[in-house]
Design a protein around this motif. Structure first.
Motif, PDB file in Angstrom:
ATOM      1  N   PRO A   1      14.056  12.857 -51.795  1.00 39.90           N
ATOM      2  CA  PRO A   1      14.788  12.330 -52.951  1.00 39.90           C
ATOM      3  C   PRO A   1      13.912  11.663 -54.001  1.00 39.90           C
ATOM      4  CG  PRO A   1      15.989  11.862 -50.940  1.00 39.90           C
ATOM      5  CD  PRO A   1      14.671  12.424 -50.521  1.00 39.90           C
ATOM      6  N   ARG A   2      12.890  10.934 -53.560  1.00 35.31           N
ATOM      7  CA  ARG A   2      12.062  10.184 -54.512  1.00 35.31           C
ATOM      8  C   ARG A   2      11.422  11.107 -55.555  1.00 35.31           C
ATOM      9  NH1 ARG A   2       9.070   5.356 -54.418  1.00 35.31           N
ATOM     10  NH2 ARG A   2       8.169   5.094 -56.501  1.00 35.31           N
ATOM     11  N   GLU A   3      10.998  12.291 -55.131  1.00 41.30           N
ATOM     12  CA  GLU A   3      10.393  13.234 -56.069  1.00 41.30           C
ATOM     13  C   GLU A   3      11.370  13.614 -57.175  1.00 41.30           C
ATOM     14  OE1 GLU A   3       8.515  15.876 -52.627  1.00 41.30           O
ATOM     15  OE2 GLU A   3       7.915  16.539 -54.619  1.00 41.30           O
ATOM     16  N   ILE A   4      12.618  13.892 -56.787  1.00 43.63           N
ATOM     17  CA  ILE A   4      13.636  14.274 -57.770  1.00 43.63           C
ATOM     18  C   ILE A   4      13.982  13.091 -58.658  1.00 43.63           C
ATOM     19  CG2 ILE A   4      15.918  15.310 -58.077  1.00 43.63           C
ATOM     20  CD1 ILE A   4      15.659  16.382 -55.177  1.00 43.63           C
ATOM     21  N   GLU A   5      14.096  11.915 -58.041  1.00 47.15           N
ATOM     22  CA  GLU A   5      14.442  10.709 -58.801  1.00 47.15           C
ATOM     23  C   GLU A   5      13.400  10.404 -59.881  1.00 47.15           C
ATOM     24  OE1 GLU A   5      14.734   7.952 -55.645  1.00 47.15           O
ATOM     25  OE2 GLU A   5      16.649   8.720 -54.916  1.00 47.15           O
ATOM     26  N   GLU A   6      12.138  10.606 -59.543  1.00 48.21           N
ATOM     27  CA  GLU A   6      11.083  10.316 -60.521  1.00 48.21           C
ATOM     28  C   GLU A   6      11.183  11.223 -61.737  1.00 48.21           C
ATOM     29  OE1 GLU A   6       7.686   8.477 -57.518  1.00 48.21           O
ATOM     30  OE2 GLU A   6       7.419  10.470 -58.364  1.00 48.21           O
ATOM     31  N   VAL A   7      11.575  12.479 -61.506  1.00 46.80           N
ATOM     32  CA  VAL A   7      11.751  13.402 -62.632  1.00 46.80           C
ATOM     33  C   VAL A   7      12.969  12.989 -63.466  1.00 46.80           C
ATOM     34  CG1 VAL A   7      12.143  15.799 -63.301  1.00 46.80           C
ATOM     35  CG2 VAL A   7      10.650  15.281 -61.360  1.00 46.80           C
ATOM     36  N   ILE A   8      14.077  12.666 -62.788  1.00 46.64           N
ATOM     37  CA  ILE A   8      15.291  12.239 -63.498  1.00 46.64           C
ATOM     38  C   ILE A   8      15.029  10.979 -64.313  1.00 46.64           C
ATOM     39  CG2 ILE A   8      17.639  11.360 -63.216  1.00 46.64           C
ATOM     40  CD1 ILE A   8      17.899  13.137 -60.743  1.00 46.64           C
ATOM     41  N   ASN A   9      14.310  10.043 -63.729  1.00 45.05           N
ATOM     42  CA  ASN A   9      14.072   8.757 -64.396  1.00 45.05           C
ATOM     43  C   ASN A   9      13.239   8.887 -65.668  1.00 45.05           C
ATOM     44  OD1 ASN A   9      15.526   7.535 -62.372  1.00 45.05           O
ATOM     45  ND2 ASN A   9      13.730   6.808 -61.249  1.00 45.05           N
ATOM     46  N   ALA A  10      12.513   9.997 -65.768  1.00 47.44           N
ATOM     47  CA  ALA A  10      11.703  10.219 -66.973  1.00 47.44           C
ATOM     48  C   ALA A  10      12.516  10.832 -68.108  1.00 47.44           C
ATOM     49  CB  ALA A  10      10.516  11.122 -66.631  1.00 47.44           C
ATOM     50  N   PHE A  11      13.769  11.182 -67.834  1.00 42.51           N
ATOM     51  CA  PHE A  11      14.621  11.795 -68.859  1.00 42.51           C
ATOM     52  C   PHE A  11      15.166  10.725 -69.807  1.00 42.51           C
ATOM     53  CE2 PHE A  11      16.984  15.214 -70.597  1.00 42.51           C
ATOM     54  CZ  PHE A  11      18.245  14.752 -70.916  1.00 42.51           C
ATOM     55  N   GLU A  12      15.252  11.087 -71.069  1.00 39.84           N
ATOM     56  CA  GLU A  12      15.695  10.144 -72.094  1.00 39.84           C
ATOM     57  C   GLU A  12      17.088   9.582 -71.785  1.00 39.84           C
ATOM     58  OE1 GLU A  12      15.621  11.776 -75.965  1.00 39.84           O
ATOM     59  OE2 GLU A  12      16.384   9.978 -76.941  1.00 39.84           O
ATOM     60  N   GLY A  13      17.192   8.271 -71.818  1.00 44.68           N
ATOM     61  CA  GLY A  13      18.480   7.618 -71.631  1.00 44.68           C
ATOM     62  C   GLY A  13      18.789   7.197 -70.212  1.00 44.68           C
ATOM     63  N   VAL A  14      17.942   7.591 -69.261  1.00 46.22           N
ATOM     64  CA  VAL A  14      18.185   7.256 -67.853  1.00 46.22           C
ATOM     65  C   VAL A  14      17.598   5.888 -67.536  1.00 46.22           C
ATOM     66  CG1 VAL A  14      17.680   7.869 -65.454  1.00 46.22           C
ATOM     67  CG2 VAL A  14      18.327   9.651 -67.094  1.00 46.22           C
ATOM     68  N   GLY A  15      18.427   5.015 -66.931  1.00 44.91           N
ATOM     69  CA  GLY A  15      17.935   3.718 -66.498  1.00 44.91           C
ATOM     70  C   GLY A  15      17.460   3.742 -65.068  1.00 44.91           C
ATOM     71  N   ALA A  16      18.205   4.410 -64.207  1.00 45.91           N
ATOM     72  CA  ALA A  16      17.853   4.525 -62.784  1.00 45.91           C
ATOM     73  C   ALA A  16      18.621   5.696 -62.197  1.00 45.91           C
ATOM     74  CB  ALA A  16      18.186   3.233 -62.045  1.00 45.91           C
ATOM     75  N   SER A  17      18.149   6.157 -61.035  1.00 44.23           N
ATOM     76  CA  SER A  17      18.833   7.269 -60.369  1.00 44.23           C
ATOM     77  C   SER A  17      18.691   7.148 -58.862  1.00 44.23           C
ATOM     78  CB  SER A  17      18.290   8.618 -60.842  1.00 44.23           C
ATOM     79  OG  SER A  17      16.939   8.773 -60.428  1.00 44.23           O
ATOM     80  N   ALA A  18      19.575   7.823 -58.174  1.00 37.05           N
ATOM     81  CA  ALA A  18      19.500   7.884 -56.716  1.00 37.05           C
ATOM     82  C   ALA A  18      19.962   9.262 -56.271  1.00 37.05           C
ATOM     83  CB  ALA A  18      20.375   6.803 -56.083  1.00 37.05           C
ATOM     84  N   VAL A  19      19.193   9.878 -55.405  1.00 33.34           N
ATOM     85  CA  VAL A  19      19.539  11.202 -54.872  1.00 33.34           C
ATOM     86  C   VAL A  19      19.821  11.063 -53.387  1.00 33.34           C
ATOM     87  CG1 VAL A  19      18.711  13.552 -54.432  1.00 33.34           C
ATOM     88  CG2 VAL A  19      18.173  12.424 -56.604  1.00 33.34           C
ATOM     89  N   VAL A  20      20.956  11.588 -52.951  1.00 30.95           N
ATOM     90  CA  VAL A  20      21.338  11.528 -51.538  1.00 30.95           C
ATOM     91  C   VAL A  20      21.669  12.931 -51.055  1.00 30.95           C
ATOM     92  CG1 VAL A  20      22.223   9.178 -51.758  1.00 30.95           C
ATOM     93  CG2 VAL A  20      23.788  11.113 -52.038  1.00 30.95           C
ATOM     94  N   GLY A  21      21.610  13.100 -49.743  1.00 30.68           N
ATOM     95  CA  GLY A  21      21.978  14.374 -49.144  1.00 30.68           C
ATOM     96  C   GLY A  21      23.396  14.317 -48.615  1.00 30.68           C
ATOM     97  N   VAL A  22      24.147  15.379 -48.859  1.00 34.42           N
ATOM     98  CA  VAL A  22      25.506  15.456 -48.320  1.00 34.42           C
ATOM     99  C   VAL A  22      25.644  16.739 -47.513  1.00 34.42           C
ATOM    100  CG1 VAL A  22      26.507  14.094 -50.181  1.00 34.42           C
ATOM    101  CG2 VAL A  22      26.389  16.568 -50.412  1.00 34.42           C
TER     102      VAL A  22
END
Length: 519
Positions: free
Chosen positions: A423-444
Motif C-alpha cells: 500500500p505505501r508505494e501506491i499511497e506515495e504516488v497518490i499523495n503526489a497528486f495535486e489536491g491530495v492531503g493524505a491517502s490510505a490504501v487497504v486490501g479487501v
C-alpha cells in the motif's frame, strides 16, 4: 545440509555431461536438450564477458517467460555476476528505481516491454540491452539473443562462483517504502531445492510446467532452478491465458508437477474440465504457494483431483522463498505444514521470547534459506535478521506436531492473485497528486483475486479531487495489478492520537457497505 553443487552452472553442466540428450526445456514445439541449453548458456556467458561484465556486476532480467530467461539466468551467474529478475508488470519509473538501486549495467528484456524499456536509457546507467523477440537493433547498445548465438562460439573456461556468493537479488517491499533487494546466495536457493526434493522425491523423470511469471521468487526457485538441480525438465508457457493452452500442454508433454497460486486452484476446482484431461493427465503433485488457500478451495480441489496430492506451503522472498510445506504423507487442512528440512520455525512474542504450541505470535525463521540481507540497507537488515533469525512480520502458531498455521499477514500487505501489493508505494504516488492531503490504501476480499486494493483519499484543505484525472495519473505511474479497484474521497481519514491512519476502520466500513463499487 550438504549440497552437490557450488553454483547453478555446475548443476546444468553435470546433467549435460551425464545425459546430454535429455530434454531440459520444452517451448511450444521446440525441445531443448541439456547439451543444447549448456551451449547457449556458454555462448551468452562469453558475450557478457566480452561486454566487460564481471563478478559481482548486476544484470537485470525484464523478460516474459521464455528459454532466453533461463539462458540469461544461468549465463549471468556462470560469470559470478548477479541476476536481478524484475517484475514485468511494472512501469518505467518503477523499473528505473530497481535498476538504479542495484546499479544494473545490462538489461535482458523482451521486445514486448519495449515501451517500458526505452525511457530507461535516460533514467538509469544501463549500458546495453539484449532483446528477446522481434526488436530491430538500431545501434551497438541494442542486440538480439539470436544475433549473439549466430556470431559467437561457446566458451567454457571461466572461474565459477562459490556456494556462498551472491546469486540473485529479488526485490520485495515489505510493508513500507520503496522495494528492497533481498540478496540470495547459491546456498540459499539450493537449500530450497534440496529440502523440497527430500519431501517430495522429485526425480529426473518429473516434468514441470512453468506458466507463472519467472521473475517471482516462488516460480524462479521451484520451477526454473529446481528441475535443473535434479536433471528434470519443464514446459515453458509464455502467458497464463488462454488457460486452455496450459491444459493442452499438460497432456501433450505429460506434465507431472504443477505449481500454482490460490486463484489458479480456485479456478481449476470450479472449471468443467474435459473428461479426457481428468483421465489422462499424469500430475503427481499440485504445489500451492504465494498466498493461503481457502478451505472451500481445498475441499473442492481435493475431491476433484483424487489421484494427485495438493501440497500447500508458506514462504517469503527473504527465505528463497520456501519455509514450510505440508508433506505428502500427512496434511492438515488450513496448515502450511511443518518447516522443510534444515529450517527452524519459532513463534515469539514482542520480546522475542518463544511461545508454546497453540499460542499466536510472530513467525521467525532460521536456516540456510535465509537471505544474506537487503541490498544497501544495513539498518533494515539488522531489524529483520536478529541472531540469525529472520523476523517475518507474519503472525501464526505451531501445533503440537510442529505444523504451522498462519492467522494473519504483515499488517498492511495485500496479496492479489499471489502477487504482493504494498500500500505505501501506491499511497506515495497518490499523495503526489495535486489536491491530495493524505491517502490510505487497504486490501479487501475479492472472489477472483483473493484481495484487491481500495484507496481512500483525503483532500488537502480547500482543495477538491478530480477522480478521473487521478485515475489517469495512477495508470501512467503504477503497474496495472496495483491500481486501486475503487477510489473514495472522504473528508478526513480516521487517525489515532499520533496521527497514524486506522486502516482497520476503513476495512470495517467497506465490509459494512457490502464490498466495493464495480468499475
Amino acid at each position: 545440509m550438504r549440497y552437490p553443487y557450488q553454483n547453478f552452472y555446475e548443476m546444468l553442466a553435470y546433467h549435460a555431461k551425464r545425459k546430454p540428450g535429455r530434454p531440459a526445456l520444452f517451448v511450444g514445439s521446440e525441445k531443448i536438450s541439456y547439451r543444447k541449453l549448456l551451449k547457449k548458456v556458454d555462448t551468452l556467458a562469453r558475450f557478457l564477458e566480452l561486454s566487460d561484465i564481471k563478478k559481482g556486476d548486476r544484470v537485470a532480467i525484464f523478460m516474459q517467460n521464455s528459454k532466453e530467461f533461463v539462458i540469461s539466468l544461468f549465463a549471468i551467474t556462470k560469470l559470478g555476476a548477479v541476476a536481478v529478475p524484475v517484475n514485468t508488470f511494472l512501469k518505467s519509473d518503477e523499473v528505473a528505481y530497481i535498476l538504479n538501486d542495484c546499479e544494473a549495467r545490462m538489461l535482458m528484456a523482451s521486445a514486448e516491454q519495449k515501451d517500458v524499456v526505452e525511457p530507461l536509457w535516460d533514467t538509469t546507467k544501463i549500458e546495453r540491452v539484449v532483446w528477446e523477440g522481434n526488436y530491430e537493433a538500431l545501434d551497438n547498445k541494442n542486440i538480439g539473443f539470436d544475433e549473439i548465438f549466430e556470431i559467437l562460439e561457446s566458451h567454457e573456461k571461466m572461474e565459477l562462483p562459490k556456494i556462498d556468493d551472491l546469486a540473485v537479488i529479488i526485490y520485495t517491499s515489505g510493508t513500507t517504502g520503496n522495494p528492497k533487494g533481498a540478496m540470495l546466495s547459491y546456498r540459499n536457493i539450493m537449500h530450497n531445492c534440496e529440502a523440497i526434493g527430500q519431501l517430495t522425491n522429485f526425480t529426473e523423470k518429473d516434468r514441470f510446467i512453468v506458466y507463472l511469471p519467472m521473475f517471482h521468487a516462488f516460480t524462479l526457485t521451484v520451477t526454473v532452478i529446481m528441475p535443473i538441480y535434479y536433471g528434470a525438465s519443464y514446459v515453458i508457457i509464455r502467458k497464463i491465458m488462454p488457460f486452455s493452452n496450459i491444459i493442452k500442454q499438460i497432456l501433450l508433454k505429460r506434465v507431472t508437477m504443477f505449481v500454482g497460486v490460490p486463484d489458479v486452484y480456485n479456478a481449476l476446482s470450479r472449471a468443467k474440465l474435459p473428461w479426457y484431461f481428468m483421465w489422462f493427465q499424469k500430475i503427481r503433485y499440485f504445489v500451492s504457494g504465494a498466498a493461503p488457500l481457502s478451505e472451500a478451495t481445498i475441499e473442492r480441489f481435493t475431491s476433484k483431483f483424487k489421484k494427485a496430492k495438493l501440497l500447500e506451503g508458506y514462504g517469503l522472498s527473504e527465505c528463497s522463498p520456501v519455509v514450510s510445506v505440508n508433506p505428502p504423507w500427512k496434511q492438515k487442512p488450513l496448515s502450511v505444514g511443518p518447516a522443510v528440512p534444515g529450517v527452524e520455525i519459532k513463534i515469539v512474542d514482542e520480546k522475542m521470547l518463544e511461545l508454546p504450541a497453540g499460542e499466536i505470535g510472530e513467525i521467525i525463521v532460521k536456516g540456510d534459506n535465509v537471505m544474506q540481507g537487503y541490498l544497501n540497507r544495513p539498518t533494515a537488515t539488522d531489524e529483520t535478521i536478529v541472531n540469525g533469525w529472520l523476523l517475518t512480520g507474519d503472525m501464526g502458531y505451531l501445533d503440537e506436531e510442529g505444523f504451522l498455521f498462519i492467522v494473519d499477514r504483515k499488517k498492511d500487505l495485500i496479496i492479489s492473485k499471489g502477487i504482493n501489493i504494498y500500500p505505501r508505494e501506491i499511497e506515495e504516488v497518490i499523495n503526489a497528486f495535486e489536491g491530495v492531503g493524505a491517502s490510505a490504501v487497504v486490501g479487501v476480499p475479492d472472489e477472483k483475486s483473493g484481495e484487491v486494493p481500495v484507496a481512500f483519499v483525503e483532500p488537502a484543505e480547500n482543495e477538491t479531487i478530480d477522480l478521473k484525472a487521478l485515475r489517469a495519473y495512477l495508470k501512467e505511474r503504477v503497474a496495472n495489478f496495483k491500481l486501486p479497484r475503487d477510489i473514495r474521497v472522504i473528508e478526513s481519514l480516521p487517525k489515532n492520537a499520533t496521527g497514524k491512519v486506522l486502516k482497520r476502520i476503513l476495512k470495517e466500513q467497506l465490509k459494512e457497505e457490502g464490498g466495493i463499487a464495480k468499475k
